[in-house]
Motif scaffolding. Structure first.
Motif: not given
Ligand code: HGY
Ligand code: MN
Ligand code: MN
Length: 433
Positions: A358, A424, A427, A431
């Motif tokens: 990631f 980050s 993200l 996810e």
């Protein structure tokens, strides 16, 4: 090879979609970062621009109040766990989900710089400011953590990682307090230390932004380091017992000089680290000769021994070699060596592969030059690694200098690190992994 590069690049385009019209990078404020780092640096400020803010000291207590106020200003709910870790929490839209945690430490070594630790704490608070400014909601709660006594016992992150027992409470740290006394001063609950351990599913991942404290990034011209692993660190107190005597009337032959013996040991430590293949390091950082008068042959020396490497077995092997070297020195100098482990053991840890992916996706999405690299410095993250997937982001240290008033990192690099951290987190939040 080509296919995996194309896939990696495409996935970074798909996965990494800036979440809003105004990008995170537009909102990360260099001026706020630098103001807050210098404000934090006032707690324990030295005349040469450095800082001494040792764990449990008055300066540490006052600095924690400053960070607490920043947390409250940005709407975080603030709590202390039993290890006196200071934790600010931003709710998620699904409070049942585990938190994504960020943070680092604000305690320092003596005569430190402004960046080792604070970049990770002020940077994590900047992520919260960005989310508030962009009105971003995350599914996962976000937590900002200030760990207790990173530069010494690491009691904060070790307790959170479930790696402490009551024995640690008697460890005396650089500020002169025992961990037990220190926790009282910070509002921790020494007798309930084990309650600080993270429970399963409490935390989804822990990300730490930190200055590299070495020169690898600067020498490579890279802005970001994505950490692969963090070295293990083992500490001992070494006591050398000789015989104090009159420095004027005692012939050179036959002296049982504890400082001469200790000095030979210090050189043996250097030789052991240099002669073993690999990147291990070994240091004697503290030494004291007694009684400490110019006209008395030192009868006793106490010193520290530190050995670090990514491979725990190698640390053990080097220590064994040094015990043999000490036995040889004992014979030749008619002194005795005693090694007592200091309860500050920090095991080597590797970052989580998925989290690293990631971080790499975000770095590519931001077109940032990054390097994958190990950490020669110890960090709170490594004590959580058995319980939580961890990731670390490094930014360059000028001249590779740290643990010194000359430590410096550019605000523009700090901004890049914080942008990496924020993207980050977003993200990781989006996810399901
Ligand atoms: O010593 C270290 O590596 C860290 O700065 N505590
Ligand atoms: Mn640090
Ligand atoms: Mn440090």
């Amino acid at each position: 090879m080509l296919m995996s590069f194309v896939f990696g690049f495409l996935s970074s385009l798909i996965l990494f979609q800036p979440v809003t019209t105004q990008s995170v990078a537009d909102v990360v404020s260099e001026s706020r970062l630098s103001e807050r780092l210098s404000e934090l640096g006032q707690y324990g400020a030295l005349s040469d621009g450095g800082v001494t803010r040792q764990a449990f000291s008055d300066e540490d207590v006052a600095a924690r109040d400053y960070i607490r106020s920043l947390m409250q200003q940005s709407g975080l709910s603030v709590r202390l766990d039993a290890a006196a870790n200071l934790i600010g929490r931003r709710p998620g839209t699904s409070e049942g989900l585990p938190a994504i945690a960020l943070g680092s430490h604000i305690d320092t070594v003596p005569e430190a710089g402004l960046y080792d630790g604070p970049v990770g704490v002020i940077g994590a608070l900047e992520v919260i400011e960005v989310m508030n400014a962009l009105n971003l909601e995350t599914r996962h709660p976000i937590e900002v953590i200030v760990f207790t006594d990173e530069e010494g016992s690491m009691v904060g992150s070790r307790a959170m990682g479930g790696k402490v027992d009551a024995g640690i409470l008697e460890t005396r740290v650089q500020s002169g307090f025992t961990v037990k006394e220190g926790l009282m001063r910070l509002g921790g609950t020494a007798e309930a230390l084990s309650s600080a351990a993270l429970s399963p599913n409490q935390t989804k991942a822990f990300l730490e932004l930190h200055v590299e404290q070495g020169g690898v990034l600067e020498n490579a011209g890279a802005t970001i380091g994505i950490v692969e692993g963090i070295v293990g660190i083992r500490w001992w107190d070494v006591t050398v017992q000789g015989v104090a005597n009159h420095a004027g009337t005692t012939p050179m032959k036959g002296r049982r000089d504890a400082l001469v013996a200790a000095s030979r040991f210090v050189l043996a430590v250097q030789a052991a680290a240099l002669d073993t293949p690999g990147r291990q390091v070994a240091t004697v950082g503290r030494i004291r000769a007694e009684p400490g008068a110019p006209n008395v042959i030192p009868g006793k020396v106490t010193m520290s021994l530190e050995i670090r490497d990514l491979d725990e077995a190698k640390i053990g092997a080097i220590f064994k070699d040094l015990q043999k070297a000490a036995a040889h020195i004992e014979e030749e100098t008619e002194t005795t060596f005693e090694f007592s482990p200091i309860d500050a053991d920090t095991r080597a840890a590797f970052t989580d592969r998925k989290v690293r992916e990631f971080l790499e996706t975000v770095a590519r999405g931001l077109s940032v030059d990054y390097l994958s690299m190990p950490s020669g410095a110890g960090h709170d993250s490594q004590n959580l690694a058995d319980r939580v997937p961890i990731g670390m982001i490094f930014i360059p240290s000028r001249g590779g200098i740290s643990h010194s008033p000359n430590e410096f990192s550019k605000t523009s690099d700090i901004k890049t690190g914080v942008t990496m951290l924020a993207e980050s987190v977003l993200l990781l939040d989006r996810e399901d992994w």
